[in-house]
Write a protein that holds these residues in place. Structure first.
Motif, PDB file in Angstrom:
ATOM      1  N   ARG A 104       0.833  -1.203   0.000  1.00  0.00           N
ATOM      2  CA  ARG A 104       0.000   0.000   0.000  1.00  0.00           C
ATOM      3  C   ARG A 104       0.866   1.251   0.000  1.00  0.00           C
ATOM      4  NH1 ARG A 104      -1.605   3.536   3.616  1.00  0.00           N
ATOM      5  NH2 ARG A 104      -3.508   4.684   3.261  1.00  0.00           N
ATOM      6  N   GLU A 105       1.931   1.239   0.782  1.00  0.00           N
ATOM      7  CA  GLU A 105       2.839   2.386   0.817  1.00  0.00           C
ATOM      8  C   GLU A 105       3.497   2.612  -0.550  1.00  0.00           C
ATOM      9  OE1 GLU A 105       3.425   4.736   3.106  1.00  0.00           O
ATOM     10  OE2 GLU A 105       1.791   3.832   4.252  1.00  0.00           O
ATOM     11  N   ARG A 106       3.890   1.515  -1.210  1.00  0.00           N
ATOM     12  CA  ARG A 106       4.471   1.640  -2.548  1.00  0.00           C
ATOM     13  C   ARG A 106       3.449   2.236  -3.519  1.00  0.00           C
ATOM     14  NH1 ARG A 106       6.646  -3.378  -1.135  1.00  0.00           N
ATOM     15  NH2 ARG A 106       5.009  -4.471  -2.252  1.00  0.00           N
ATOM     16  N   GLU A 107       2.223   1.766  -3.441  1.00  0.00           N
ATOM     17  CA  GLU A 107       1.166   2.256  -4.319  1.00  0.00           C
ATOM     18  C   GLU A 107       0.880   3.736  -4.052  1.00  0.00           C
ATOM     19  OE1 GLU A 107      -3.505   1.240  -5.361  1.00  0.00           O
ATOM     20  OE2 GLU A 107      -2.339  -0.164  -4.161  1.00  0.00           O
ATOM     21  N   VAL A 108       0.819   4.125  -2.777  1.00  0.00           N
ATOM     22  CA  VAL A 108       0.580   5.526  -2.430  1.00  0.00           C
ATOM     23  C   VAL A 108       1.722   6.393  -2.940  1.00  0.00           C
ATOM     24  CG1 VAL A 108       0.479   7.129  -0.466  1.00  0.00           C
ATOM     25  CG2 VAL A 108      -0.935   5.081  -0.460  1.00  0.00           C
ATOM     26  N   SER A 109       2.954   5.913  -2.788  1.00  0.00           N
ATOM     27  CA  SER A 109       4.116   6.663  -3.272  1.00  0.00           C
ATOM     28  C   SER A 109       4.046   6.849  -4.788  1.00  0.00           C
ATOM     29  CB  SER A 109       5.395   5.928  -2.877  1.00  0.00           C
ATOM     30  OG  SER A 109       6.515   6.560  -3.415  1.00  0.00           O
ATOM     31  N   GLU A 110       3.693   5.788  -5.493  1.00  0.00           N
ATOM     32  CA  GLU A 110       3.583   5.873  -6.949  1.00  0.00           C
ATOM     33  C   GLU A 110       2.477   6.848  -7.356  1.00  0.00           C
ATOM     34  OE1 GLU A 110       2.202   2.959 -10.568  1.00  0.00           O
ATOM     35  OE2 GLU A 110       3.388   2.068  -8.950  1.00  0.00           O
TER      36      GLU A 110
END
Length: 160
Positions: A104-110
Motif C-alpha cells: 500500500r505504501e508503494r502504491e501511495v508513493s507511486e
C-alpha cells in the motif's frame, strides 16, 4: 475403590466363580459386598482379603487424584497446543499485514509521484494560458491597423 466380582477376577487373572467361592469361604458376603443393580460390588477390604487368600497381589492403580491430574495435564497440553497454533497464525497474519502495508505504501508513493507530475503539467499549462491571455490583452489594446504584426510577434506563427 469398590470393584465388581468380574473386575476383581480380571485383575487377579482368575475366573469369576473363584472370586465368588472366596467370598463365601471368607464370610465377606453380608458386610463387605453390596448389591448395586445387577452387580455385586466389593469394598476395599473384601478386595484385599480375596487377593491375599488367592496369593496374588493387586496391581497398584492410580489414585483418583492422579487421574484428575492426568486429565488436567491433557487439557493443559491441548490448550498449550491451541495457544501455539494461535501464535503461529498470529505471526503469519502479522507478516501478511506488514506485506500488505508495504504494498500500500508503494502504491501511495507511486500515486503521489503521478499526482506531482500531473500538477507540474497543469502548472505549465496554466502559465501558458496566462501568457496567451496577456498577449490577447496586449493585442486588444493596440489599434486595429497594428494588430496583425503584433499578433504575429506575440503569439507566433500559429504552429504551436
Amino acid at each position: 475403590m469398590g470393584a465388581t466380582k468380574k473386575e476383581l477376577a480380571d485383575t487377579l487373572g482368575v475366573a469369576k466363580q473363584t472370586v465368588v467361592n472366596y467370598i463365601e469361604r471368607l464370610g465377606l458376603a453380608p458386610k463387605h459386598v453390596t448389591r448395586v443393580g445387577k452387580y455385586d460390588v466389593l469394598d476395599d477390604f473384601a478386595v484385599s482379603a480375596i487377593a491375599d487368600a488367592i496369593g496374588k497381589g493387586i496391581p497398584k492403580t492410580e489414585a483418583p487424584g492422579n487421574v484428575e491430574e492426568t486429565a488436567n495435564d491433557a487439557v493443559v497440553a491441548a490448550l498449550n497446543d491451541r495457544i501455539s497454533d494461535l501464535k503461529s497464525q498470529n505471526e503469519r497474519l502479522t507478516t501478511e499485514l506488514a506485506e500488505a502495508h508495504a504494498a500500500r505504501e508503494r502504491e501511495v508513493s507511486e500515486l503521489r509521484s503521478q499526482l506531482d507530475g500531473a500538477n507540474a503539467r497543469a502548472a505549465k499549462l496554466a502559465d501558458r494560458v496566462a501568457g496567451i491571455a496577456e498577449a490577447q490583452q496586449a493585442i486588444a489594446a493596440t489599434p486595429w491597423w497594428r494588430r496583425g504584426k503584433l499578433a504575429m510577434k506575440l503569439l507566433g506563427a500559429g504552429s504551436e
